[in-house]
Motif scaffolding. Structure first.
Motif, PDB file in Angstrom:
ATOM      1  N   LYS A  95      -8.276  -8.515  -5.468  1.00 15.64           N
ATOM      2  CA  LYS A  95      -7.657  -7.911  -4.275  1.00 15.64           C
ATOM      3  C   LYS A  95      -6.485  -7.013  -4.642  1.00 15.64           C
ATOM      4  O   LYS A  95      -6.372  -5.883  -4.160  1.00 15.64           O
ATOM      5  CB  LYS A  95      -7.178  -9.016  -3.321  1.00 15.64           C
ATOM      6  CG  LYS A  95      -8.304  -9.640  -2.500  1.00 15.64           C
ATOM      7  CD  LYS A  95      -7.779 -10.732  -1.594  1.00 15.64           C
ATOM      8  CE  LYS A  95      -8.966 -11.536  -1.025  1.00 15.64           C
ATOM      9  NZ  LYS A  95      -8.548 -12.896  -0.662  1.00 15.64           N
TER      10      LYS A  95
ATOM     11  N   GLU B  14       0.836  -1.200   0.000  1.00 15.82           N
ATOM     12  CA  GLU B  14       0.000   0.000   0.000  1.00 15.82           C
ATOM     13  C   GLU B  14       0.874   1.255   0.000  1.00 15.82           C
ATOM     14  O   GLU B  14       1.873   1.339   0.723  1.00 15.82           O
ATOM     15  CB  GLU B  14      -0.917  -0.001   1.225  1.00 15.82           C
ATOM     16  CG  GLU B  14      -2.224  -0.717   0.916  1.00 15.82           C
ATOM     17  CD  GLU B  14      -3.028  -1.057   2.178  1.00 15.82           C
ATOM     18  OE1 GLU B  14      -2.728  -0.473   3.229  1.00 15.82           O
ATOM     19  OE2 GLU B  14      -3.905  -1.939   2.094  1.00 15.82           O
TER      20      GLU B  14
ATOM     21  N   LYS C 218      -6.938  -3.363  -5.986  1.00 13.90           N
ATOM     22  CA  LYS C 218      -7.227  -2.217  -5.102  1.00 13.90           C
ATOM     23  C   LYS C 218      -5.973  -1.391  -4.855  1.00 13.90           C
ATOM     24  O   LYS C 218      -6.062  -0.244  -4.394  1.00 13.90           O
ATOM     25  CB  LYS C 218      -7.773  -2.719  -3.752  1.00 13.90           C
ATOM     26  CG  LYS C 218      -8.931  -3.701  -3.857  1.00 13.90           C
ATOM     27  CD  LYS C 218     -10.097  -3.165  -4.669  1.00 13.90           C
ATOM     28  CE  LYS C 218     -11.224  -4.192  -4.748  1.00 13.90           C
ATOM     29  NZ  LYS C 218     -12.189  -3.855  -5.805  1.00 13.90           N
TER      30      LYS C 218
ATOM     31  N   LYS D  53      -9.586   2.307 -13.657  1.00  9.71           N
ATOM     32  CA  LYS D  53      -9.951   3.210 -12.547  1.00  9.71           C
ATOM     33  C   LYS D  53     -10.878   4.315 -13.038  1.00  9.71           C
ATOM     34  O   LYS D  53     -10.619   4.962 -14.019  1.00  9.71           O
ATOM     35  CB  LYS D  53      -8.687   3.857 -11.924  1.00  9.71           C
ATOM     36  CG  LYS D  53      -7.718   2.863 -11.304  1.00  9.71           C
ATOM     37  CD  LYS D  53      -8.276   2.185 -10.055  1.00  9.71           C
ATOM     38  CE  LYS D  53      -7.709   0.791  -9.855  1.00  9.71           C
ATOM     39  NZ  LYS D  53      -6.298   0.736  -9.514  1.00  9.71           N
TER      40      LYS D  53
END
Lengths: 283, 283, 283, 283, 283, 283
Positions: E242, E202, E245, E283
């Motif tokens: 997953k 992240e 993201k 996106k």
């Protein structure tokens, strides 16, 4: 740089307006009663053409010197032959109307009917030269009149006696062979009487339809109904070159089933026939 | 009893020191631009040779009477052609240094260059006889000079004009065919002028390179780029026997892609050509 | 309406009692040492025969005019050749006893022995005409005497010298070829001396056994041991028609391995040979 | 340099005398009643093992650390099962006599009998653990007692009741399932009762026979008679590791038919099972 | 009407300038040491995508709502990996410079290096998430550093320790597994620790590289080196969603060899993964 | 002895009059838009059923104890869907009129319409349970209403809302999924809500239609449009057994394309499903 990398038949990258010949594929095999697969032919021929060179050592000509537009494949419904034939006819007509030479890649042999119905409107005095293993002269097939087994009979319905020349024929019902004696010029097994046929066709527009199963299965196993005892590649090539001296106004090449010859040799041969045809028919 | 049951080409169980001919496989197809698979050829030929007999009714000779050592396959890196060619050259040189006849089984046609670069050192006055469907005379292929499509051009770089005899050629770029008119002896389609070539090669050492796609796809569909209109098995066999009367000092057989002919007929034919070559070239 | 839709060879829907010829399949390949698959032949021939027409343009005859009963396939055990041969013999005998012509579809070539052992009882003065790529004259194969590689030797055990005519032979051990010079009439590669053989067989009953690998692998790749350099379809067809003028009393067609030719061309050719044989042998 | 480049199973290059395990292939499928091809298994496994690594991340062991001699394939006659079983027995006996572990790769399941008949002589108190989709408990198959469908019944003939443990079974005749209730320990579909079986086998020598069709056809389609509803690769791997804790004295892996899975995934899986078995059984 | 009927991935007919994602194919498998064929993947995926729908019931999204330009395939030389990687890099750079998302379809896994070398220039703080059956961490393969077996090692050369996350790994040399313990985050067999990896990534740009052989061969046999014991389609799909993201800035999908799965199921699955990836990453 | 050796589905040798269930094959795939081959399904299922046993260990039932007549295949014209559907309807009607259970083997999914139109006449209060990967709810396909992609919509045209239960669905247009929310009971991916559906169908006659592509391609790759993410064999088997407790009055099994899975595993699985269905539905 960001022009799409479009796949056409090798060397056929001309735009429509500048072209002399317009090639299009017809992925249709809905009436094939035996082993399907000719629906994959035009795609395979386009794709595998990159194993070819653009140059023909046989004719000393090069695709780079002629102007062919490759439209791609028609999108056709399965399950309705009449509708599919109409859609083929529309494209054939548009090409003829634009003053260009229509070059169709089948598909099963029935597709010839869709193209021919438009050609005969423009050229009522047309003659048909057919290279094929099969007579294709049945009146119907299990009651269906629009079948690959009947396509030359449907063409005869339109133009009548003594205008169809058949070569390489080695399979059919007894009735078809006997009927042909009165109504068409049928040459069994080979191209022996091609010279006479060419002489008779001189001065007439000609539609040339090549069912690739005219070839011996040893050189062309990739077809739904292979028939032993056919012609060689060289014999077919020579016959094509001879016929190309006539006033050929439209043609088609059909019945490759690329899935049935996993070696790829049948598709490679079909590519070469297409190249030689393009080079021979270009005026 | 506990000697390993080693797989060699049938009848080639001689040890290295006693052998006259040394056979080795080169599982390499890294520059193949179209359909790969020749990497599997030497393994398949060895394995399928057990469908053969050791006896040739054509030559009335038997592998049991000659001395061949089958080394097995080289282990080569993919992704670096120069490195692979060097490794091939090392083996070829060792065989020549031991006074034996090197018999290479490709792989793609580029492997010939690795072997030839050593042969020409020992035999500077060498002539090359090539049986092939393709000219293989490109200067480069998409900028790469070490490509199967350029291999005879690379050989010409070394030995120059009028020392290369090409037979069976039926595919190439226009430029290649025109260039060959000045620099090599190119015979289209068949072996028609083989007699003259043999006469010119008399008194010279000869490298014989056989690209099996010289054969018609009807007898040999198992190759990356099948080209219709090739020679028959019998024609190739006769040509081999004729050339074997010359002072052939090294040879190779290449371009079988066994995966592309699932019938096994191409591999079986390649086995037979290898047997006949061994029997013909053995002195 | 509720008669089962039974699959027979095309046009062979006659009942046993009314039939002149009785066809049966023998799905057996238990001694095949190399690549199996002939066990699938009779089933494939029956099924793919629907790609044929019943009419032969070669002989101008039609299966609709002759009376053939297609019994289907024998159910045979694998792993016991003697037992299988006995079961084949029982069926052959029953057909002969009923005064009908037994027409067997193999299976590997060993099955011929099962049939032949009954035929020779009825016709002690029998001659055997064999079309084949292989000598099949080994005394044993790895110690086993009932092997496809020995079948003609087993037949010779029964009938002795100069009663076996072999055509198309191009593979075998040196010993077999040399042995044949004294004991059989062996014609290498083709049908060149068929005329003489036919002359010698006149007045004798004849058993005709066709190993389809006599054909060139270009027209018939679907067989366990393809041997380059064979005969064409047309040559085989002509030879069959010539032999059919003799007093042929039983025949078999064997060694199709349909799984080895995914194009279907080999099976299609076998179907055509069966049709032509039926039409030629029917008296 | 001139040592032959011999092909063994990857990492099994030890010489016989130094080895602990001796692997040998049995290319035999003569009694296979349905779809043949297991004769090609041992060759394919050896050849395709080079797509493997020698290291197992599952067991954190490496073939480089153990001593396996790969003998190659037996040369067996087809058409005589008894003779073939005897030849298998001779090799099995020699390995046992040398104090080494025999590791056989089939072939059809019948080959187990040849090996087992020798093992039971040395270890009369043997137990048999079978992983299989099929009961293999027929008394005979079309009258033949030496058939793959009967192999466990033949083993029962030797060792009698309650010494055979069957896992993964999901196909057989009603009679076989009912018979097994009295005479063997048959576990349907999976390995659910493996723990109990292992407990019962403790203290006994064990023969482990793995018919790879115990696997689900989704992971192992390459077998003659695929049976839906089988075990996963991971389940089989875990079962093998559990059984390997017992005193396993001999084993075999059989019924891969590499020709029936052209993707190669079945052969790749068989290679991995062989690697894991070798690593697990090595003591 | 005369716009060429261009073949793109289904629903990806947007023009370059309007697009958000740019897809391109890389038909390159020159360093594949085992079984080639990934060169055919991008062409097959594009062609077979017409068996798909544009709508995903999994994500309730539709390709009709997003903007993807399908450039087609690069034309690459075989035999020079460095040159090919440079050409891939140029295209990747152009897409990045235009502010679009590069979506590459291999080809062998080495192609990832060509793309990654450009991505890391723009995003120096990049993390790499790899789904794969193989470690791909060799220092070299037979002396060649630019090999599919080394591609993640080459990426590590650029970005160093603890920036590569590997999932599904179940094959490699012992040294690679041990090396990975120190230098990458390697998760054997499955996606068990994906959550932790995602947490660590992240805030960083992410390159996602999917070697489709991470899948179990039961759902994806069509790859050069199938490895039993892989993940299911559903597991891969969930993992992709997953990862999507995160701030994924580029991706590739590679190692489909369509020729190795003649059922077409592997290609169909690859098409679906491409669709789901496009829908997830947009996106 | 001279009864023809007729091939039926294993164990289904009962005569029509004594039978409870009547099985018939429908070799029709004329509207298949993607990859044809389901025309070969019924023939392949019948032929390959001999790899099965008649006994089911899952249900402990045996085909030998039930009465099934196998009619064979209908002979249908290609190229006219309406005509083919009429001919299917005639047979279905005759079976219903005779008070027997009609068990149809397709063919493409469109064939269900031909059978259903007759069933609904006899059972107006019918419910339909569909196992399928695809919605099949299009209004038309390229303008054609009689297409496999529309077959459930055509059935809805007849019986209206809330009478169709769909399971395993994972592919379709967005519009189809949204439309289904109002008009059918659509269960995505699996059989999760089968219990509720069964409850709702109690007391009604039920037509069960199984498109085998509901299975995951890992267990069933042999179908024209394989869709990843399907159900397992065991899940399908359990669902069938549950549904069989209802008053099922007719059923069909369709969309096997045996030519697309050369391993034979898909055909073997279809055979097993047919056996289990016959055993479960027999009352």
């Amino acid at each position: 740089m960001w022009n799409r990398n479009v796949e056409t038949f090798i060397g056929c990258e001309c735009e429509f307006d500048e072209s002399d010949i317009v090639m299009f594929g017809v992925p249709f095999d809905s009436t094939t009663s035996y082993r399907p697969g000719t629906r994959f032919a035009s795609h395979a021929i386009r794709s595998e053409s990159y194993g070819l060179e653009t140059y023909s050592p046989y004719q000393d000509k090069d695709l780079e010197d002629i102007k062919v537009y490759d439209y791609g494949d028609l999108e056709l419904p399965f399950g309705s032959s009449e509708k599919a034939l109409d859609m083929i006819g529309e494209v054939e007509k548009d090409i003829l109307d634009a003053g260009k030479f229509p070059f169709m890649i089948g598909g099963e042999h029935l597709v010839t009917l869709g193209a021919f119905r438009e050609v005969v409107k423009k050229y009522p005095d047309i003659r048909v030269i057919q290279f094929d293993a099969h007579t294709d002269l049945r009146e119907d097939y299990l009651g269906v009149k629009l079948s690959h087994a009947c396509v030359l009979k449907r063409i005869w319905d339109i133009i009548g006696d003594n205008k169809i020349y058949q070569f390489g024929i080695r399979s059919g019902m007894r009735e078809e062979f006997y009927w042909a004696e009165e109504h068409t010029t049928l040459n069994k097994y080979n191209f022996n009487n091609l010279k006479e046929a060419i002489k008779e066709c001189e001065g007439h527009p000609v539609y040339l339809t090549i069912d690739l199963d005219v070839l011996d299965p040893s050189v062309f196993p990739g077809t739904g109904t292979p028939e032993a005892g056919g012609v060689t590649f060289t014999e077919l090539l020579e016959a094509i070159i001879k016929v190309s001296k006539l006033n050929v106004v439209a043609c088609d090449v059909n019945e490759l089933a690329p899935n049935l010859d996993t070696s790829g040799a049948s598709t490679a041969l079909a590519c070469k026939i297409v190249r030689e045809l393009l080079l021979a028919l270009n005026k």
